[in-house]
Design an enzyme around this catalytic site. Structure first.
Site, PDB file in Angstrom:
ATOM      1  N   ALA A 131     -16.354 -72.564  34.966  1.00  0.00           N
ATOM      2  CA  ALA A 131     -17.023 -72.468  33.666  1.00  0.00           C
ATOM      3  C   ALA A 131     -16.096 -73.031  32.592  1.00  0.00           C
ATOM      4  O   ALA A 131     -14.871 -72.997  32.745  1.00  0.00           O
ATOM      5  CB  ALA A 131     -17.325 -71.008  33.362  1.00  0.00           C
ATOM      6  N   GLY A 147     -16.680 -71.361  38.884  1.00  0.00           N
ATOM      7  CA  GLY A 147     -18.077 -71.809  38.927  1.00  0.00           C
ATOM      8  C   GLY A 147     -18.277 -73.093  39.722  1.00  0.00           C
ATOM      9  O   GLY A 147     -19.381 -73.364  40.196  1.00  0.00           O
ATOM     10  N   GLU A 157     -18.460 -71.849  43.185  1.00  0.00           N
ATOM     11  CA  GLU A 157     -19.750 -71.138  43.301  1.00  0.00           C
ATOM     12  C   GLU A 157     -20.925 -72.123  43.385  1.00  0.00           C
ATOM     13  O   GLU A 157     -21.901 -71.874  44.089  1.00  0.00           O
ATOM     14  CB  GLU A 157     -19.926 -70.192  42.111  1.00  0.00           C
ATOM     15  N   GLU A 210     -11.071 -66.390  38.722  1.00  0.00           N
ATOM     16  CA  GLU A 210     -11.560 -65.693  37.520  1.00  0.00           C
ATOM     17  C   GLU A 210     -10.722 -64.487  37.126  1.00  0.00           C
ATOM     18  O   GLU A 210     -10.587 -64.169  35.935  1.00  0.00           O
ATOM     19  CB  GLU A 210     -13.020 -65.239  37.721  1.00  0.00           C
TER      20      GLU A 210
HETATM   21  N1  COA Z   1     -12.653 -75.025  31.081  1.00  0.00           N
HETATM   22  C1  COA Z   1     -12.315 -75.767  30.007  1.00  0.00           C
HETATM   23  N2  COA Z   1     -11.407 -76.745  30.047  1.00  0.00           N
HETATM   24  C2  COA Z   1     -10.796 -76.960  31.233  1.00  0.00           C
HETATM   25  C3  COA Z   1     -11.104 -76.241  32.384  1.00  0.00           C
HETATM   26  C4  COA Z   1     -12.076 -75.225  32.277  1.00  0.00           C
HETATM   27  N3  COA Z   1     -12.455 -74.497  33.322  1.00  0.00           N
HETATM   28  N4  COA Z   1     -10.326 -76.698  33.388  1.00  0.00           N
HETATM   29  C5  COA Z   1      -9.577 -77.689  32.880  1.00  0.00           C
HETATM   30  N5  COA Z   1      -9.846 -77.847  31.576  1.00  0.00           N
HETATM   31  C6  COA Z   1      -9.236 -78.796  30.639  1.00  0.00           C
HETATM   32  C7  COA Z   1      -7.835 -78.372  30.260  1.00  0.00           C
HETATM   33  O1  COA Z   1      -7.863 -77.412  29.212  1.00  0.00           O
HETATM   34  C8  COA Z   1      -7.241 -79.693  29.833  1.00  0.00           C
HETATM   35  O2  COA Z   1      -7.675 -79.971  28.534  1.00  0.00           O
HETATM   36  P1  COA Z   1      -6.685 -80.757  27.484  1.00  0.00           P
HETATM   37  O3  COA Z   1      -6.475 -82.108  28.108  1.00  0.00           O
HETATM   38  O4  COA Z   1      -7.489 -80.794  26.249  1.00  0.00           O
HETATM   39  O5  COA Z   1      -5.446 -79.933  27.413  1.00  0.00           O
HETATM   40  C9  COA Z   1      -7.908 -80.690  30.778  1.00  0.00           C
HETATM   41  O6  COA Z   1      -9.076 -80.051  31.273  1.00  0.00           O
HETATM   42  C10 COA Z   1      -7.042 -81.052  31.971  1.00  0.00           C
HETATM   43  O7  COA Z   1      -6.632 -79.856  32.576  1.00  0.00           O
HETATM   44  P2  COA Z   1      -5.159 -79.632  33.161  1.00  0.00           P
HETATM   45  O8  COA Z   1      -4.974 -78.173  33.402  1.00  0.00           O
HETATM   46  O9  COA Z   1      -4.177 -80.313  32.268  1.00  0.00           O
HETATM   47  O10 COA Z   1      -5.295 -80.470  34.513  1.00  0.00           O
HETATM   48  P3  COA Z   1      -4.506 -80.291  35.869  1.00  0.00           P
HETATM   49  O11 COA Z   1      -4.920 -81.457  36.699  1.00  0.00           O
HETATM   50  O12 COA Z   1      -3.054 -80.081  35.616  1.00  0.00           O
HETATM   51  O13 COA Z   1      -5.056 -78.934  36.529  1.00  0.00           O
HETATM   52  C11 COA Z   1      -6.833 -77.405  37.172  1.00  0.00           C
HETATM   53  C12 COA Z   1      -6.387 -78.868  36.956  1.00  0.00           C
HETATM   54  C13 COA Z   1      -8.290 -77.453  37.556  1.00  0.00           C
HETATM   55  C14 COA Z   1      -6.000 -76.770  38.326  1.00  0.00           C
HETATM   56  C15 COA Z   1      -6.588 -76.588  35.882  1.00  0.00           C
HETATM   57  O14 COA Z   1      -7.155 -77.291  34.796  1.00  0.00           O
HETATM   58  C16 COA Z   1      -7.194 -75.212  35.907  1.00  0.00           C
HETATM   59  O15 COA Z   1      -6.634 -74.297  36.462  1.00  0.00           O
HETATM   60  N6  COA Z   1      -8.395 -75.050  35.278  1.00  0.00           N
HETATM   61  C17 COA Z   1      -9.030 -73.773  35.109  1.00  0.00           C
HETATM   62  C18 COA Z   1      -9.653 -73.300  36.407  1.00  0.00           C
HETATM   63  C19 COA Z   1     -10.278 -71.931  36.235  1.00  0.00           C
HETATM   64  O16 COA Z   1      -9.638 -70.951  35.940  1.00  0.00           O
HETATM   65  N7  COA Z   1     -11.612 -71.859  36.444  1.00  0.00           N
HETATM   66  C20 COA Z   1     -12.350 -70.654  36.375  1.00  0.00           C
HETATM   67  C21 COA Z   1     -12.991 -70.504  35.061  1.00  0.00           C
HETATM   68  S1  COA Z   1     -13.925 -69.001  34.972  1.00  0.00           S
END
Ligand code: COA
Length: 260
Positions: free
Chosen positions: A67, A111, A114, A134
């Site tokens: 999400a 998500g 999911e 989450e």
């Molecule tokens: N929601 C909103 N923005 C997100 C996102 C999410 N779920 N996942 C990634 N982004 C954004 C980051 O904030 C970042 O934005 P910015 O460039 O403005 O700073 C951009 O996407 C790149 O993310 P980044 O973390 O720098 O990339 P990465 O390749 O190093 O890592 C992930 C990728 C997917 C491992 C990491 O982004 C992450 O852990 N995301 C969240 C996953 C999560 O907790 N999902 C469950 C949500 S309920």
């Protein structure tokens, strides 16, 4: 379809690709993504040319990173019950009339994982990663994650994965039964197309009935499940396609199914 921004829609023959189009946000699932997916599925439901739907993410890094956390931040308890929730959209996908495949091209987290679990089949590239993180945000997976993960991989493994938020490699995900297959990134689309074509070659009504019997039966007791199975078969026994399928086999030719 051109009105969409958060998703891209591509068609290849009878296969439609719904591509989440927010690569800079790792294809995080915003409200707009969910609305556009729902509108597309609604349209495809009535389109007889579409026989299979493939979900994927744009770019090589991410299928969907869950999400959109910036939208999650302002969500209130009552938002959970509003129409169009992620849980509602995924239940719609799971029960969708046409077969669905998750073509997991990278991170499938929260998500995103999911969404993959709501699809009928999951095929991933070798670098894909799966997880339900989450609890790191002090919330739980609520788009079916607590239910579908346990049903796919068993209760014990699901509890471990959700409580730890551990990320699994594609091969680990395949090992526990979360996904069907792992292929090199360069072969992912080819593999998905091959599987989609295998399904498209079947009697389309039988595909629908098989989905229905498995989904309904899985959540019911055995006796109810077997009754659903029998009733579904009774319907198929009345179809022209059943006649065509059996005749084609006996006449040593390819069947021509018409969904009648
Ligand atoms: N929601 C909103 N923005 C997100 C996102 C999410 N779920 N996942 C990634 N982004 C954004 C980051 O904030 C970042 O934005 P910015 O460039 O403005 O700073 C951009 O996407 C790149 O993310 P980044 O973390 O720098 O990339 P990465 O390749 O190093 O890592 C992930 C990728 C997917 C491992 C990491 O982004 C992450 O852990 N995301 C969240 C996953 C999560 O907790 N999902 C469950 C949500 S309920």
């Amino acid at each position: 379809m051109e009105k969409f921004e958060a998703i891209l829609v591509e068609r290849k023959g009878n296969i439609a690709f719904i591509i989440i189009n927010r690569p800079d946000q790792r294809n995080a699932l915003s409200k707009q993504v969910l609305e556009e997916i729902t509108a597309t599925l609604e349209e495809f439901k009535h389109d007889e040319r579409i026989g299979c739907i493939v979900f994927t993410g744009r770019g090589e890094k991410s299928f969907a990173a869950g999400a959109d956390i910036s939208q999650l931040k302002t969500r209130t308890p009552l938002d959970v019950f509003k129409p169009g929730s992620m849980q509602e959209v995924y239940s719609y996908i799971e029960a969708y009339d046409k077969p669905t495949i998750a073509m997991v091209n990278g991170y499938a987290l929260g998500g995103g994982c999911e969404l993959a679990m709501a699809c009928d089949i999951r095929i991933a590239s070798e670098h894909a990663k799966f997880g339900l993180p989450e609890l790191n945000l002090a919330i739980i997976p609520s788009a079916g994650g607590t239910q579908r993960l346990a049903r796919l991989v068993g209760k014990g493994k699901a509890i471990e994965l959700i409580l730890t938020g551990k990320m699994l490699s594609a091969s680990e995900a395949q090992h526990i039964g979360l996904i069907s297959e792992t292929v090199p990134a360069a072969k992912l689309k080819e593999k998905v197309l091959e599987v989609a074509e295998q399904i498209l070659a079947k009697g389309p009504l039988a595909v629908k009935m098989a989905k229905l019997a498995i989904h309904l039966g899985f959540d019911a007791d055995m006796k109810t499940g077997l009754t659903v199975e029998r009733l579904a078969q009774a319907v198929l026994f009345a179809t022209e396609d059943k006649n065509e399928g059996t005749s084609a086999f006996l006449e040593k030719r390819k069947p021509q199914f018409t969904a009648n």
